[in-house]
Every structure is written in C-alpha cells, then in structure tokens.
Scaffold this motif. Structure first.
Motif, PDB file in Angstrom:
ATOM      1  N   ASN A  76       0.831  -1.203   0.000  1.00 50.25           N
ATOM      2  CA  ASN A  76       0.000   0.000   0.000  1.00 50.25           C
ATOM      3  C   ASN A  76       0.868   1.257   0.000  1.00 50.25           C
ATOM      4  N   ILE A  77       1.931   1.220   0.802  1.00 51.20           N
ATOM      5  CA  ILE A  77       2.859   2.349   0.850  1.00 51.20           C
ATOM      6  C   ILE A  77       3.600   2.482  -0.472  1.00 51.20           C
ATOM      7  N   GLU A  78       4.077   1.355  -0.983  1.00 52.51           N
ATOM      8  CA  GLU A  78       4.818   1.365  -2.246  1.00 52.51           C
ATOM      9  C   GLU A  78       3.981   1.916  -3.400  1.00 52.51           C
ATOM     10  N   GLU A  79       2.718   1.533  -3.445  1.00 49.82           N
ATOM     11  CA  GLU A  79       1.858   1.974  -4.542  1.00 49.82           C
ATOM     12  C   GLU A  79       1.722   3.492  -4.549  1.00 49.82           C
ATOM     13  N   VAL A  80       1.522   4.072  -3.382  1.00 48.44           N
ATOM     14  CA  VAL A  80       1.432   5.533  -3.287  1.00 48.44           C
ATOM     15  C   VAL A  80       2.760   6.168  -3.674  1.00 48.44           C
TER      16      VAL A  80
END
Length: 223
Positions: A76-80
């Motif tokens: 989730n962090i990586e996608e942002v």
C-alpha cells in the motif's frame, strides 16, 4: 544545530533501515542510551519521531519496538510512493544536465554488476531514482517520497525482489529507457515508461503477496 535528539534519531533510523535493528525487536531506553552514550531523554524523543515515521511502535506497558509491516501494508505504501515518485521524476526531467545524467549512468552500471544481489540492487535502484527526482522543484514532494520509501524499506529493500524476481532483470532495462528519455527531453515517452513500470509492479503484486503468505505460513507451522 545538530542536537542530541537529532543524533539519536539519525542513528536509530539508520540502524532500522540497514537491518541492524530487526522488525519486532524491543528498543530499551537504558540499552540504547548506553550504546549511543546519551541520556534517556533524547532517546525517548527520537523514538517518538521514529513512531511518527512509521518505523517504531510505542506500546503503553511494553515500551517501544521496531515496527513490523505486513506485505499488504508495505505494498500500500509502495503503490502511493510509485505514483508520487513518477510525478517528481517527470517534473525534474527538464532540469537534468550532463553531470546528473552521468551519475544516473553510473548507477545503471552498478545495477548490472549487482543483478544477483537483491538487497544491494535495491539500494542502487533507490539511488538511481533519488537522483532522477533530485531536481524536482517541489522539495516537499521529494522528501515525502523518501519518507514513504523508508516506511516500506523492511520489505521493499529485498522481499519484493524475492517474490517478484523478474523485477531484478527489468531494473537496468527500465533505467536505460528512463535515462534515454531524460537525455532526449522526451517527457511524453518518459511518462509512458514510468507508468508501465507501475503497471508491471501492480500486476505482479497479487502473486507475490500470495507467495509471501505461503512462506510465512510454512515458517509458522512446526515441522
């Protein structure tokens, strides 16, 4: 002025990101104070700052420990981060010169040498993209991307490559395409390459997450 809290924060942050302090490891004030030759007050303040960064978890009765990320949360962090990073890279592209392109070329050369070493490769890849977005006019955007990268570093530094092995060989290819776009000032093509990178990671993520969960389950079951 660099304060004692700043020193404690930077030291602990680097130890977490480098893996010297492992996810779930207890962080005892007295031990850390002795190790860093400081009183407990700056250590306590540093831990609060690291909690803000998502690198430390503070428990009411158990003290502090290094944060543990699930694969899902890390993604989730990586996608942002990937989307913000793409925007930063695009805005920086017109300002690159021979010197900055030369530095990116150096990182690409290092990638090719370390293609079989996931953790080292991850660091070089981060250095490449940090250089790529370094001239973005929006300093807050650049800093936020780095903060998000730090938050997911426990997994993104190696585990993403472990469960998405095709990404390792893709990195120098993507990097060469990106650098060619920067040198030619072809922003439309650069946007396409960056979006294709995001799409490739997004498509690969479900299978990688499933593989990660299978391994975690296997490790948790007694032989």
């Amino acid at each position: 002025m660099f304060s004692k809290t700043d020193h404690a924060y930077e030291s602990l942050r680097r130890n977490i990101l480098d893996g010297h302090l492992q996810p779930g490891q207890r962080l005892r004030l007295s031990h850390l104070a002795k190790e860093l030759d400081l009183s407990e007050m700056p250590i306590r303040e540093a831990l609060r700052l690291l909690q803000r960064d998502g690198l430390v978890v503070m428990h009411l009765h158990r003290g502090a420990e290094v944060a543990q990320l699930s694969f899902q949360h890390s993604w989730n962090i990586e996608e942002v981060r990937l989307h913000l990073e793409a925007r930063a890279c695009l805005s920086a592209a017109p300002f690159h010169d021979d010197a900055s392109c030369g530095r990116m070329e150096h990182f690409l050369s290092e990638m090719k040498k370390e293609i079989e070493r996931p953790v080292v490769l991850a660091r070089i890849n981060r250095n490449f993209h940090t250089e790529l977005m370094s001239l973005a006019p929006n300093a807050f955007l650049r800093e936020h991307v780095q903060e998000l990268w730090d938050r997911a570093w426990q997994l993104s530094s190696a585990s993403f490559f472990e469960f998405m092995p095709h990404r390792m060989s893709r990195l120098p290819i993507e990097g060469s395409e990106i650098l060619a776009c920067v040198r030619s000032r072809n922003l439309a093509r650069l946007d396409m390459v960056l979006q294709a990178r995001i799409a490739d990671l997004t498509e690969a993520w479900p299978a990688a997450a499933a593989a990660y969960e299978r391994r975690a389950l296997a490790l948790s079951v007694p032989a």
